[in-house]
Design an enzyme around this catalytic site. Sequence first.
Site, PDB file in Angstrom:
ATOM      1  N   ASN A  10       0.868  -1.177   0.000  1.00 18.57           N
ATOM      2  CA  ASN A  10       0.000   0.000   0.000  1.00 18.57           C
ATOM      3  C   ASN A  10       0.905   1.226   0.000  1.00 18.57           C
ATOM      4  OD1 ASN A  10      -1.808   2.043   0.472  1.00 18.57           O
ATOM      5  ND2 ASN A  10      -2.424   1.345   2.512  1.00 18.57           N
ATOM      6  N   TRP A  11       0.971   1.874  -1.148  1.00 18.91           N
ATOM      7  CA  TRP A  11       1.904   3.009  -1.283  1.00 18.91           C
ATOM      8  C   TRP A  11       1.346   4.282  -0.651  1.00 18.91           C
ATOM      9  CZ3 TRP A  11       3.925   2.421  -7.086  1.00 18.91           C
ATOM     10  CH2 TRP A  11       4.706   1.261  -7.158  1.00 18.91           C
ATOM     11  N   LYS A  12       0.099   4.239  -0.218  1.00 15.42           N
ATOM     12  CA  LYS A  12      -0.547   5.406   0.427  1.00 15.42           C
ATOM     13  C   LYS A  12      -0.342   6.658  -0.441  1.00 15.42           C
ATOM     14  CE  LYS A  12      -0.159   3.107   4.862  1.00 15.42           C
ATOM     15  NZ  LYS A  12      -0.003   3.196   6.310  1.00 15.42           N
ATOM     16  N   HIS A 104      -9.459   1.243   5.248  1.00 20.78           N
ATOM     17  CA  HIS A 104      -8.168   1.430   5.935  1.00 20.78           C
ATOM     18  C   HIS A 104      -8.385   2.376   7.118  1.00 20.78           C
ATOM     19  CE1 HIS A 104      -4.017   2.448   6.754  1.00 20.78           C
ATOM     20  NE2 HIS A 104      -3.671   1.387   6.039  1.00 20.78           N
ATOM     21  N   GLU A 106      -6.720   4.725   8.182  1.00 18.52           N
ATOM     22  CA  GLU A 106      -6.476   6.140   7.877  1.00 18.52           C
ATOM     23  C   GLU A 106      -7.699   6.763   7.240  1.00 18.52           C
ATOM     24  OE1 GLU A 106      -2.868   5.390   5.711  1.00 18.52           O
ATOM     25  OE2 GLU A 106      -1.901   4.790   7.583  1.00 18.52           O
ATOM     26  N   GLU A 176      -5.100  -4.921  10.681  1.00 22.46           N
ATOM     27  CA  GLU A 176      -4.043  -3.927  10.884  1.00 22.46           C
ATOM     28  C   GLU A 176      -4.276  -3.202  12.204  1.00 22.46           C
ATOM     29  OE1 GLU A 176      -2.191  -2.730   6.817  1.00 22.46           O
ATOM     30  OE2 GLU A 176      -3.804  -1.349   7.273  1.00 22.46           O
ATOM     31  N   GLY A 182       2.915   2.110  10.900  1.00 26.21           N
ATOM     32  CA  GLY A 182       3.888   3.197  10.756  1.00 26.21           C
ATOM     33  C   GLY A 182       4.654   3.518  12.029  1.00 26.21           C
ATOM     34  N   SER A 222       3.750  -2.323  10.303  1.00 25.40           N
ATOM     35  CA  SER A 222       5.216  -2.380  10.456  1.00 25.40           C
ATOM     36  C   SER A 222       5.811  -3.716  10.013  1.00 25.40           C
ATOM     37  CB  SER A 222       5.618  -2.050  11.899  1.00 25.40           C
ATOM     38  OG  SER A 222       5.211  -0.729  12.222  1.00 25.40           O
ATOM     39  N   GLY A 243       3.045  -1.219   4.300  1.00 27.27           N
ATOM     40  CA  GLY A 243       3.079   0.213   4.014  1.00 27.27           C
ATOM     41  C   GLY A 243       4.503   0.660   3.725  1.00 27.27           C
ATOM     42  N   GLY A 244       5.165   1.194   4.745  1.00 25.23           N
ATOM     43  CA  GLY A 244       6.499   1.784   4.590  1.00 25.23           C
ATOM     44  C   GLY A 244       7.497   0.912   3.831  1.00 25.23           C
TER      45      GLY A 244
HETATM   46  P1  13P Z   1       3.253   0.221   7.712  1.00 25.96           P
HETATM   47  O1  13P Z   1       3.732  -1.050   7.089  1.00 25.96           O
HETATM   48  O2  13P Z   1       3.996   1.434   7.270  1.00 25.96           O
HETATM   49  O3  13P Z   1       3.147   0.093   9.202  1.00 25.96           O
HETATM   50  O4  13P Z   1       1.746   0.456   7.159  1.00 25.96           O
HETATM   51  C1  13P Z   1       0.830  -0.575   7.268  1.00 25.96           C
HETATM   52  C2  13P Z   1      -0.382  -0.174   6.511  1.00 25.96           C
HETATM   53  O5  13P Z   1      -1.119   0.695   6.919  1.00 25.96           O
HETATM   54  C3  13P Z   1      -0.646  -0.869   5.243  1.00 25.96           C
HETATM   55  O6  13P Z   1      -1.930  -0.591   4.779  1.00 25.96           O
END
Ligand code: 13P
Length: 265
Positions: A10-12, A104, A106, A176, A182, A222, A243-244
């Site tokens: 997920n590149w957000k 998600h 967020e 999640e 993050g 993470s 994510g990251g």
């Molecule tokens: P991180 O891997 O950066 O913690 O993000 C997880 C995430 O929200 C994937 O959708």
Amino acid sequence: MSRKPIIAGNWKMNLLQSDAKALFEGIKAFCADKSATVLPTIVIAPTFTSLSVVNSVKCDCGCGGTKISVAGQNCHWESSGAFTGEISVEMLADAGCSYVIIGHSERRQYFSETDEMINKKAKAILAKGLIPIICCGETLEQREAGVTDSWIAGQIKAALEGISSEDVAKSVIAYEPIWAIGTGKTCDSDEANRVIAMIRNVVKEVAGASAADSIRILYGGSVKPSTIAEQMSKSDIDGALVGGASLKAESFNQIIENTMTVMVK
Ligand code: 13P
């Protein structure tokens, strides 16, 4: 029951088109000499503006584009109309997506998305033949208050309300925990597995044993190359939503590689 693992990135809200193209090419190069049967299902969710760029380099290795699937990060449930700023499932399909991430944390937190909206999105996605990746997870306060399981069970029941068992079986869920996103704090893998097994039980309750056996449930929060093999070794964890660590080809490819060492469940 064997469930093919999914590693989803997920590149957000990151990467301009040129960076997205370079990253995608880095993942594609890693996959090029590996057959689709040994790879996990790989899903990449770029920003909307990079969808066409990513699809233009999607896969020319002769696999027919099957090694790397593309996802939207969100959608609207209506197919068209006066919804400024929104994007429909048909538009995502038209741009080459076969998956859509919905719910998600967020989006729930910053854009006030409700369980009801997530349910409408899931139905719209399935109606168009795409696959929803339905996110759920608890806050640290909820975990400390001991309400993790009931909170997540409620999110899952609401998201799957009115969806046929057949469609539930095809869907994907991502657990999640919000406190792990993050933050560098990965949820203990036994605990993640316990929550995911609980989610599978909820799916069994609402959609039956066969759907519960088939649905793929991922862990997110993470995830790193150093955590994935242990996570994937657990009975109920079917992959990861990253994510990251999905923003660099080196770390994302390493996550795929480490997944391949523990592939068949
Ligand atoms: P991180 O891997 O950066 O913690 O993000 C997880 C995430 O929200 C994937 O959708």
